[in-house]
Design a protein around this motif. Structure first.
Motif, PDB file in Angstrom:
ATOM      1  N   LYS A  40       0.861  -1.195   0.000  1.00 38.67           N
ATOM      2  CA  LYS A  40       0.000   0.000   0.000  1.00 38.67           C
ATOM      3  C   LYS A  40       0.896   1.243   0.000  1.00 38.67           C
ATOM      4  O   LYS A  40       1.785   1.362   0.851  1.00 38.67           O
ATOM      5  N   SER A  73      -3.341   5.292  -2.381  1.00 42.84           N
ATOM      6  CA  SER A  73      -4.109   6.477  -1.962  1.00 42.84           C
ATOM      7  C   SER A  73      -4.138   7.444  -3.134  1.00 42.84           C
ATOM      8  O   SER A  73      -3.443   7.261  -4.118  1.00 42.84           O
ATOM      9  N   ASN A 242      -8.320   8.872   5.549  1.00 42.48           N
ATOM     10  CA  ASN A 242      -7.093   8.113   5.834  1.00 42.48           C
ATOM     11  C   ASN A 242      -7.316   6.603   5.940  1.00 42.48           C
ATOM     12  O   ASN A 242      -6.615   5.911   6.658  1.00 42.48           O
ATOM     13  N   SER A 244      -7.043   4.357   3.576  1.00 42.97           N
ATOM     14  CA  SER A 244      -6.475   3.469   2.554  1.00 42.97           C
ATOM     15  C   SER A 244      -5.521   2.427   3.150  1.00 42.97           C
ATOM     16  O   SER A 244      -5.299   1.389   2.523  1.00 42.97           O
ATOM     17  N   ALA A 362       1.176   9.481   5.193  1.00 42.57           N
ATOM     18  CA  ALA A 362       0.913  10.127   3.905  1.00 42.57           C
ATOM     19  C   ALA A 362      -0.496  10.676   3.837  1.00 42.57           C
ATOM     20  O   ALA A 362      -1.386  10.115   4.404  1.00 42.57           O
TER      21      ALA A 362
HETATM   22 MG    MG Z   1      -3.050   8.642   3.655  1.00 46.72          MG
END
Ligand code: MG
Ligand code: ASP
Length: 362
Positions: A40, A73, A242, A244, A362
């Protein structure tokens, strides 16, 4: 650090996936099953063509030893941008919303340009992005008659991952890795609580296997959109901001991955925020319970739903730094596999130093 200087080959040699023994299909006499890994990538790992190509290099390295499925994402900042468009629409600022939507398309076209694909591939992906951009503008034009409120927010927010999956699949192809973008709303089935939808795990798994396993078996990397799902009647939902990482765990579950690697912009999980405390130590190995306890004590670990799912399916989760792939990262597993890996990896895994990098996912 300079992305050009990252030795991807070195990262590949030390890939945690390669520490795993080959597993065999139950009942299958001699047909070895390749190690299956889900990667991911968060939004900062995908911000711009250079970073996408760098992340694609990590996937390419892993495909030598494993079958890989990728979850992405949106590029960093894009979801916020899309949600500001939804707010503008809610305030009746149509012209502004339209202009902002055009900017979102241009941003992604710019990344495509910088990927420097062959003319043929560039044209193909450009067309895909333009079609998405057209759909986004269409949402804006017809908003109100088709979707309102939270439902409209989810429809608009979903475009970030849909754009990035197409671009990242193109970056993989450019790096010599066969890849296709896959929209998770085709198989991740959720309830209709828009902006915080709960996935139906087993139904999603059943449906997702039909989509993802043939790709895995053919050696094609599926680049699956994180964050989004759909209700049984096909309306797009999101799993919450958030989420993902959680999508990464869901997709890993769908393909029965041996490992889920969350690639982010820090070296792993720390005992405290490394930006706030000089005492902060990087943790190399954690059990699900230890990681859960850390999260409960307020540490920024992973999306809250990742660990329960990983623990249930005994899937090993790694948190690794896209920008420092030589570092081993943090491994989260069962107590038993922790013991195994401590013994097995004693000599083969480098001890990584404590990073002073910026915190924050991220
Ligand atoms: Mg993120
Ligand atoms: N793009 C989504 C968000 O910004 C999901 C994620 O990045 O995890 O919330």
């Amino acid at each position: 650090m300079s992305l050009e200087n990252v030795p991807e080959e070195l990262a590949a040699e030390r890939s945690p996936a390669e520490l795993h023994e080959r597993v065999h299909y139950p009942g299958g006499a001699s047909k070895p099953r390749r190690n299956v890994v889900a990667f991911k990538f968060g939004g900062s790992s995908l911000l711009g063509a250079d970073r996408m190509l760098h992340a694609a290099g990590l996937v390419r390295a892993a495909t030598r030893a494993s079958s890989v499925t990728v979850v992405v994402s949106a590029m960093k900042g894009v979801t916020d941008h899309l949600l500001s468009i939804a707010r503008a629409l809610a305030d009746g600022k149509l012209v502004h919303a339209r202009r902002e939507a055009e900017l979102v398309l241009l941003l992604h076209l710019d990344v495509l340009h910088n990927l420097q694909l062959s003319e043929h591939d560039d044209l193909r992906v450009r067309r895909e992005l333009q079609l998405l951009g057209r759909d986004l503008l269409q949402e804006i034009l017809v908003h109100g008659s088709v979707a309102t409120g939270a439902e409209l927010f989810d429809r608009l927010a979903s475009f970030g991952e849909r754009f990035s999956a197409r671009l990242f699949a193109a970056a993989l192809e450019e790096s010599g890795v066969p890849a296709v973008p896959v929209t998770s709303s085709d198989f991740v089935l959720t309830c209709n609580t828009f902006r915080d939808a709960q996935p139906h795990l087993e139904k999603s798994k059943q449906r997702g296997r039909d989509v993802l396993l043939p790709l895995l078996e053919a050696g094609i990397v599926a680049v699956v959109t994180g964050f989004i799902g759909a209700t049984p009647d096909g309306r797009i939902t999101t799993l919450g901001r958030n989420s993902s990482d959680f999508s990464g765990a869901i997709i890993a579950h769908v393909v029965d991955a041996d490992e889920l690697v969350i690639w982010t912009d820090v070296d792993g999980i720390y005992t405290a925020n490394p930006n706030e405390s000089a005492e902060a130590r990087l943790l190399h190995e954690l059990s699900y319970d230890e990681a859960h306890a850390l999260a409960a004590s307020g540490a920024k670990v992973l999306h809250a739903k990742v660990l329960p799912l990983a623990a249930k399916t005994e899937m090993v989760v790694w948190v690794r730094n896209t920008f420092n792939p030589q570092a081993r990262g943090t491994r989260i597993g069962t107590q038993r596999s922790l013991q195994d890996s401590r013994t097995a990896s004693k000599d083969s895994v480098p001890i990584c130093s404590i990073s002073t990098q910026q915190g924050g996912a991220a």
